[in-house]
Design a protein around this motif. Structure first.
Motif, short mmCIF file in Angstrom:
data_model
loop_
_atom_site.label_atom_id
_atom_site.label_comp_id
_atom_site.label_asym_id
_atom_site.label_seq_id
_atom_site.Cartn_x
_atom_site.Cartn_y
_atom_site.Cartn_z
N THR A 131 -80.43 -8.07 -10.16
CA THR A 131 -80.04 -8.34 -11.55
C THR A 131 -80.10 -9.84 -11.82
O THR A 131 -79.92 -10.67 -10.93
N LYS A 132 -80.32 -10.17 -13.08
CA LYS A 132 -80.43 -11.56 -13.50
C LYS A 132 -79.51 -11.81 -14.68
O LYS A 132 -79.46 -11.02 -15.62
N ARG A 133 -78.75 -12.90 -14.61
CA ARG A 133 -77.86 -13.25 -15.71
C ARG A 133 -78.69 -13.74 -16.89
O ARG A 133 -79.51 -14.65 -16.75
N THR A 134 -78.46 -13.14 -18.06
CA THR A 134 -79.25 -13.44 -19.26
C THR A 134 -78.32 -13.59 -20.45
O THR A 134 -77.34 -12.85 -20.59
N ALA A 135 -78.65 -14.51 -21.32
CA ALA A 135 -77.81 -14.75 -22.50
C ALA A 135 -77.99 -13.66 -23.53
O ALA A 135 -79.10 -13.15 -23.74
N HIS A 136 -76.90 -13.28 -24.19
CA HIS A 136 -76.98 -12.47 -25.40
C HIS A 136 -77.46 -13.39 -26.52
O HIS A 136 -76.92 -14.49 -26.70
N VAL A 137 -78.44 -12.95 -27.30
CA VAL A 137 -79.02 -13.83 -28.31
C VAL A 137 -78.79 -13.37 -29.74
O VAL A 137 -79.04 -14.12 -30.67
N THR A 138 -78.33 -12.14 -29.94
CA THR A 138 -78.09 -11.67 -31.31
C THR A 138 -76.59 -11.66 -31.60
O THR A 138 -75.78 -11.40 -30.70
N PRO A 139 -76.20 -11.91 -32.84
CA PRO A 139 -74.77 -11.91 -33.19
C PRO A 139 -74.07 -10.60 -32.84
O PRO A 139 -72.92 -10.61 -32.38
N VAL A 140 -74.72 -9.46 -33.06
CA VAL A 140 -74.09 -8.17 -32.77
C VAL A 140 -73.75 -8.06 -31.28
O VAL A 140 -72.65 -7.64 -30.91
N HIS A 141 -74.68 -8.43 -30.41
CA HIS A 141 -74.42 -8.35 -28.98
C HIS A 141 -73.42 -9.41 -28.54
O HIS A 141 -72.62 -9.17 -27.62
N VAL A 211 -80.30 -27.15 -16.28
CA VAL A 211 -79.43 -26.04 -16.66
C VAL A 211 -79.76 -25.65 -18.10
O VAL A 211 -79.91 -26.53 -18.96
N SER A 212 -79.90 -24.37 -18.35
CA SER A 212 -80.13 -23.88 -19.70
C SER A 212 -79.08 -22.81 -20.01
O SER A 212 -78.84 -21.93 -19.17
N LEU A 213 -78.47 -22.91 -21.16
CA LEU A 213 -77.51 -21.89 -21.55
C LEU A 213 -77.42 -21.82 -23.07
O LEU A 213 -77.78 -22.76 -23.77
N VAL A 214 -76.94 -20.68 -23.55
CA VAL A 214 -76.76 -20.45 -24.98
C VAL A 214 -75.27 -20.34 -25.25
O VAL A 214 -74.56 -19.57 -24.59
N THR A 215 -74.80 -21.12 -26.21
CA THR A 215 -73.38 -21.06 -26.58
C THR A 215 -73.25 -20.68 -28.05
O THR A 215 -74.13 -20.98 -28.86
N VAL A 216 -72.15 -20.03 -28.38
CA VAL A 216 -71.83 -19.69 -29.76
C VAL A 216 -70.33 -19.90 -29.96
O VAL A 216 -69.56 -19.94 -29.00
N THR A 217 -69.94 -20.02 -31.22
CA THR A 217 -68.52 -20.17 -31.54
C THR A 217 -68.05 -18.96 -32.34
O THR A 217 -68.71 -18.53 -33.29
N PHE A 218 -66.91 -18.41 -31.93
CA PHE A 218 -66.28 -17.30 -32.63
C PHE A 218 -65.07 -17.82 -33.39
O PHE A 218 -64.26 -18.58 -32.86
N ASP A 219 -64.94 -17.41 -34.63
CA ASP A 219 -63.75 -17.65 -35.43
C ASP A 219 -63.25 -16.30 -35.94
O ASP A 219 -64.06 -15.48 -36.40
N GLY A 220 -61.95 -16.08 -35.91
CA GLY A 220 -61.45 -14.81 -36.40
C GLY A 220 -59.95 -14.70 -36.31
O GLY A 220 -59.23 -15.69 -36.21
N ARG A 221 -59.49 -13.46 -36.36
CA ARG A 221 -58.06 -13.15 -36.32
C ARG A 221 -57.80 -12.16 -35.19
O ARG A 221 -58.57 -11.22 -34.99
N LEU A 222 -56.69 -12.35 -34.49
CA LEU A 222 -56.35 -11.46 -33.39
C LEU A 222 -54.87 -11.12 -33.41
O LEU A 222 -54.07 -11.77 -34.09
N GLU A 223 -54.53 -10.08 -32.65
CA GLU A 223 -53.14 -9.68 -32.45
C GLU A 223 -52.85 -9.68 -30.95
O GLU A 223 -53.68 -9.24 -30.15
#
Length: 258
Positions: A131-141, A211-223
Motif C-alpha cells: 500500500t502507498k500513502r496518498t493524499a485525498h484531493v477532493t473536498p468530499v473525500h 517532501v510533497s504533501l497536500v494540506t487543507v483547512t477545515f472550519d466548522g462547528r462541533l459538539e
C-alpha cells in the motif's frame, strides 16, 4: 500546556523565507523551547509541539502554537516580527496557559473549530503491491477523512438542519454522500506543498530529501462527545505531517473564528 499566537510580518525577508518552507518554519518553532533538544522525540501518548499558519488575509498571517512549555519567540520576532516595537510586557507574541481551558471542556458543549490537516489514505494499485500513502484531493473525500476520525477524537461535527440542505438526503446525483451539504463545516485553502527537508523549497521533483504533501483547512462547528478524548486530541493533534503545520485543532465560542 500553552497556546501561543504570533503575528508574522510578511513584509520582512526573514518571514518570506520561513513561510516558503514548512521544514524551515518547523525548525524555527522548535527553537522556541530552550530545553527541547533536536533529537528529542515526543512521547507517543503525551503532549507535543503543534503549530499552524492561518492566512487571515493576504497580508496577515498568524502562527499558532500549542506546546507543553512556554515558548521564547525572540528569534522569530527578530526574523519575522516587529523587533523595534517589542517590549518586556509585549515581546511580539502572546502565550496563555492552555490547561485551564482543556480542564473545563465538558460533554455536550458546542464550539466552532479550525483544523489544518493532511488528509491521506492508503491505496494499492495492484494486488501484489504494498500500500502507498496518498493524499485525498477532493473536498468530499477530505471531509469524509475528518468525519471518520471524529468519534475517536472526542467530538462530532454538527449536522445541518434539513431545511438548510440543498440536496435530497444529503447526496449527489450519483447517490454518494455530499458531506458539505449535510454537516456544519467547510474545507478550503488547499495547498500542494513541495519542499526539501534541509534546504527549503524543493526545485525538482524526485530530489533526494524532497517532501510533497497536500494540506487543507477545515472550519466548522462541533459538539463534545468525550471530553477526555478531545483533550488528548487538542494536545496531540490529528493526522499526519504534524511537524509541517498540520494537526492542530483549535476551538472558539460559537460565532467566533476557530
Amino acid at each position: 500546556m500553552f497556546l501561543t499566537r504570533f503575528r508574522v510580518n510578511t513584509a520582512r525577508p526573514g518571514a518570506r523565507r520561513l513561510l516558503s518552507s514548512p521544514q524551515v518554519l518547523h525548525a524555527a518553532v522548535m527553537s522556541s523551547f530552550p530545553s527541547l533538544l533536536p533529537s528529542n522525540a515526543p512521547p507517543p501518548d503525551g503532549p507535543r509541539v503543534l503549530w499552524r499558519l492561518d492566512h487571515t488575509t493576504r497580508a496577515e498571517v498568524m502562527l499558532y502554537v500549542v506546546s507543553p512549555d512556554r515558548p521564547d519567540m525572540t528569534h522569530l520576532v527578530e526574523q519575522a516580527g516587529w523587533p523595534a516595537a517589542a517590549t518586556s510586557s509585549a515581546p511580539g507574541w502572546e502565550s496563555r496557559p492552555y490547561g485551564p481551558f482543556l480542564d473545563r471542556l465538558s460533554l455536550g458543549e458546542q464550539w466552532t473549530f479550525r483544523l489544518t490537516a493532511n488528509p491521506v489514505h492508503h491505496i494499492r494499485r495492484k494486488a501484489d503491491e504494498p500500500t502507498k500513502r496518498t493524499a485525498h484531493v477532493t473536498p468530499v473525500h477530505q471531509m469524509g477523512w475528518l468525519l471518520q476520525r471524529q468519534e475517536q477524537c472526542g467530538f462530532r461535527v454538527l449536522e445541518k438542519p434539513a431545511d438548510r440542505r440543498l440536496l435530497p438526503g444529503g447526496t449527489t446525483h450519483t447517490g454518494q454522500p455530499h458531506h458539505g451539504d449535510g454537516y456544519e463545516f467547510t474545507v478550503h485553502d488547499k495547498r500542494a506543498l513541495s519542499f526539501d527537508k534541509s534546504r527549503g523549497p524543493a526545485k525538482a521533483a524526485g530530489r533526494k530529501g524532497a517532501v510533497s504533501l497536500v494540506t487543507v483547512t477545515f472550519d466548522g462547528r462541533l459538539e463534545v462527545t468525550d471530553p477526555e478524548k478531545l483533550r488528548r486530541t487538542l494536545r496531540q493533534g490529528i493526522g499526519k505531517a504534524k511537524a509541517y503545520g498540520c494537526g492542530l485543532l483549535t476551538l472558539a465560542p460559537l460565532g467566533a473564528a476557530g
